[in-house]
Design a protein around this motif. Sequence first.
Motif, short mmCIF file in Angstrom:
data_model
loop_
_atom_site.label_atom_id
_atom_site.label_comp_id
_atom_site.label_asym_id
_atom_site.label_seq_id
_atom_site.Cartn_x
_atom_site.Cartn_y
_atom_site.Cartn_z
N ALA A 168 0.82 -1.20 0.00
CA ALA A 168 0.00 0.00 0.00
C ALA A 168 0.86 1.26 0.00
O ALA A 168 0.55 2.23 -0.71
N MET A 169 1.94 1.26 0.78
CA MET A 169 2.79 2.45 0.83
C MET A 169 3.45 2.73 -0.52
O MET A 169 3.53 3.88 -0.97
N ARG A 170 3.93 1.68 -1.18
CA ARG A 170 4.56 1.88 -2.49
C ARG A 170 3.54 2.45 -3.48
O ARG A 170 3.85 3.36 -4.26
N ALA A 171 2.32 1.92 -3.44
CA ALA A 171 1.28 2.44 -4.34
C ALA A 171 0.91 3.87 -3.97
O ALA A 171 0.67 4.71 -4.86
N MET A 172 0.87 4.17 -2.68
CA MET A 172 0.52 5.53 -2.26
C MET A 172 1.55 6.54 -2.74
O MET A 172 1.21 7.58 -3.32
N TRP A 173 2.84 6.26 -2.50
CA TRP A 173 3.87 7.22 -2.90
C TRP A 173 3.88 7.41 -4.41
O TRP A 173 4.01 8.52 -4.91
N LYS A 174 3.73 6.32 -5.16
CA LYS A 174 3.70 6.46 -6.62
C LYS A 174 2.44 7.20 -7.06
O LYS A 174 2.51 8.08 -7.94
N GLY A 175 1.31 6.89 -6.45
CA GLY A 175 0.08 7.57 -6.82
C GLY A 175 0.14 9.06 -6.54
O GLY A 175 -0.32 9.88 -7.35
N LEU A 176 0.70 9.43 -5.39
CA LEU A 176 0.82 10.85 -5.06
C LEU A 176 1.83 11.55 -5.96
O LEU A 176 1.65 12.71 -6.34
N ARG A 177 2.89 10.84 -6.30
CA ARG A 177 3.87 11.42 -7.23
C ARG A 177 3.25 11.67 -8.60
O ARG A 177 3.42 12.74 -9.20
N ASP A 178 2.49 10.69 -9.07
CA ASP A 178 1.86 10.82 -10.39
C ASP A 178 0.77 11.89 -10.39
O ASP A 178 0.55 12.55 -11.41
N TRP A 225 -4.65 6.48 3.06
CA TRP A 225 -4.89 5.55 1.95
C TRP A 225 -6.31 5.70 1.43
O TRP A 225 -6.54 5.65 0.23
N GLU A 226 -7.27 5.87 2.32
CA GLU A 226 -8.65 6.01 1.87
C GLU A 226 -8.81 7.26 1.00
O GLU A 226 -9.48 7.22 -0.04
N ARG A 227 -8.19 8.35 1.40
CA ARG A 227 -8.34 9.61 0.67
C ARG A 227 -7.52 9.64 -0.62
O ARG A 227 -7.81 10.42 -1.52
N SER A 228 -6.50 8.82 -0.69
CA SER A 228 -5.69 8.76 -1.91
C SER A 228 -5.94 7.46 -2.68
O SER A 228 -5.18 7.10 -3.58
N ARG A 229 -7.02 6.76 -2.35
CA ARG A 229 -7.30 5.44 -2.94
C ARG A 229 -7.34 5.50 -4.46
O ARG A 229 -6.77 4.64 -5.13
N ALA A 230 -7.99 6.50 -5.03
CA ALA A 230 -8.09 6.57 -6.49
C ALA A 230 -6.71 6.68 -7.13
O ALA A 230 -6.43 6.03 -8.14
N ALA A 231 -5.83 7.49 -6.54
CA ALA A 231 -4.48 7.62 -7.07
C ALA A 231 -3.70 6.33 -6.90
O ALA A 231 -2.90 5.95 -7.78
N MET A 232 -3.91 5.62 -5.81
CA MET A 232 -3.24 4.34 -5.58
C MET A 232 -3.67 3.30 -6.61
O MET A 232 -2.85 2.59 -7.19
N LEU A 233 -4.99 3.22 -6.84
CA LEU A 233 -5.50 2.23 -7.79
C LEU A 233 -5.00 2.53 -9.20
O LEU A 233 -4.75 1.60 -9.98
N ALA A 234 -4.84 3.82 -9.53
CA ALA A 234 -4.41 4.19 -10.88
C ALA A 234 -2.99 3.73 -11.18
O ALA A 234 -2.61 3.61 -12.35
N THR A 235 -2.20 3.43 -10.16
CA THR A 235 -0.83 2.95 -10.39
C THR A 235 -0.81 1.53 -10.92
O THR A 235 0.20 1.09 -11.50
N GLY A 236 -1.86 0.76 -10.67
CA GLY A 236 -1.88 -0.65 -11.04
C GLY A 236 -1.13 -1.54 -10.07
O GLY A 236 -1.06 -2.76 -10.27
N LEU A 237 -0.60 -0.95 -9.00
CA LEU A 237 0.17 -1.73 -8.02
C LEU A 237 -0.72 -2.42 -7.00
O LEU A 237 -0.31 -3.40 -6.37
N VAL A 238 -1.92 -1.88 -6.79
CA VAL A 238 -2.86 -2.45 -5.83
C VAL A 238 -4.26 -2.36 -6.41
O VAL A 238 -4.52 -1.58 -7.32
N ASP A 239 -5.16 -3.16 -5.84
CA ASP A 239 -6.58 -3.03 -6.14
C ASP A 239 -7.31 -2.72 -4.83
O ASP A 239 -6.69 -2.59 -3.76
N ASP A 240 -8.63 -2.56 -4.90
CA ASP A 240 -9.39 -2.23 -3.70
C ASP A 240 -9.19 -3.25 -2.59
O ASP A 240 -9.05 -2.90 -1.41
#
Length: 274
Positions: A168-178, A225-240
């Motif tokens: 989740a952390m890897r997806a969060m950092w990438k999602g926020l970066r993107d 994670w809940e507030r950045s969930r859309a950005a996390m999912l967009a990375t393709g690294l995690v799903d819901d």
Amino acid sequence: MTADPRGNAPGDGRYGESVFRPERAGEGERIDYGALAYDDITWARLRALGVGPGWGCLEVGAGTGTIARRLLSEAGAASVLAVDRDVRFLSERRTPRLDVLEADVTAPDFVQGQFRLVHARFVLMHLSERERLITALAQLVAPGGVLVISDAVDLTSDRTPTTPYTAAMRAMWKGLRDTIGTDATSALSYPQLLRGAGLASVAAEIHVPPLLPGSPISRFWADTWERSRAAMLATGLVDDAAVDEAVRYLDSDACAALSAGMLTVWGWRTEHAV
């Protein structure tokens, strides 16, 4: 990732607009969980630097104002100017000698004057042009004053064991970066940037709060994670399902992981600075 409807490229979004919108219910509480996790460490550093009675202070990206109020009530600061792009949480908790300014810190001359303390926590990592902003903040420090900057440092790497948390952390950092350009490695350059901005006696330290079930930092990450969930999912690294699993993992005895660290850097403006 999905294109920004305003035509912005990935990473061109803004904190508080693309993610972490202040008008969304519970955002103030999320910020307060972070404050509960980090305020005592920040406060210990500020007191060790001598912040005390009579100081004029600038709090950049003041959030809900927890540090700004402690500067007044516990350190006896003469005044605190608390600046944020959205001041709704500050205005709700205004106290005497706390001045509130709604401003964009990336704008030239966003504030006038000089201050004995200039403090920014978890702000620059979300912004571009960090070198320019550090130079600008350093110029707001009065001779004999100190600039203190804290930002997150990502402690996950390719050598970190894979767990629901690290995924989740890897997806969060990438999602926020993107999405908004967040860089959880930028703080590593701050000591040299403060020195380059003309400050002296530059030093740094890092704090990693323990991840324990129900702790403020664990609740902060779950909310984040809940507030950045859309950005996390967009990375393709995690799903819901993976995000939900990570939230459960954080609140379980099985959790064995390192939170992101808070790197704090400080430097002094000499008495003879011009």
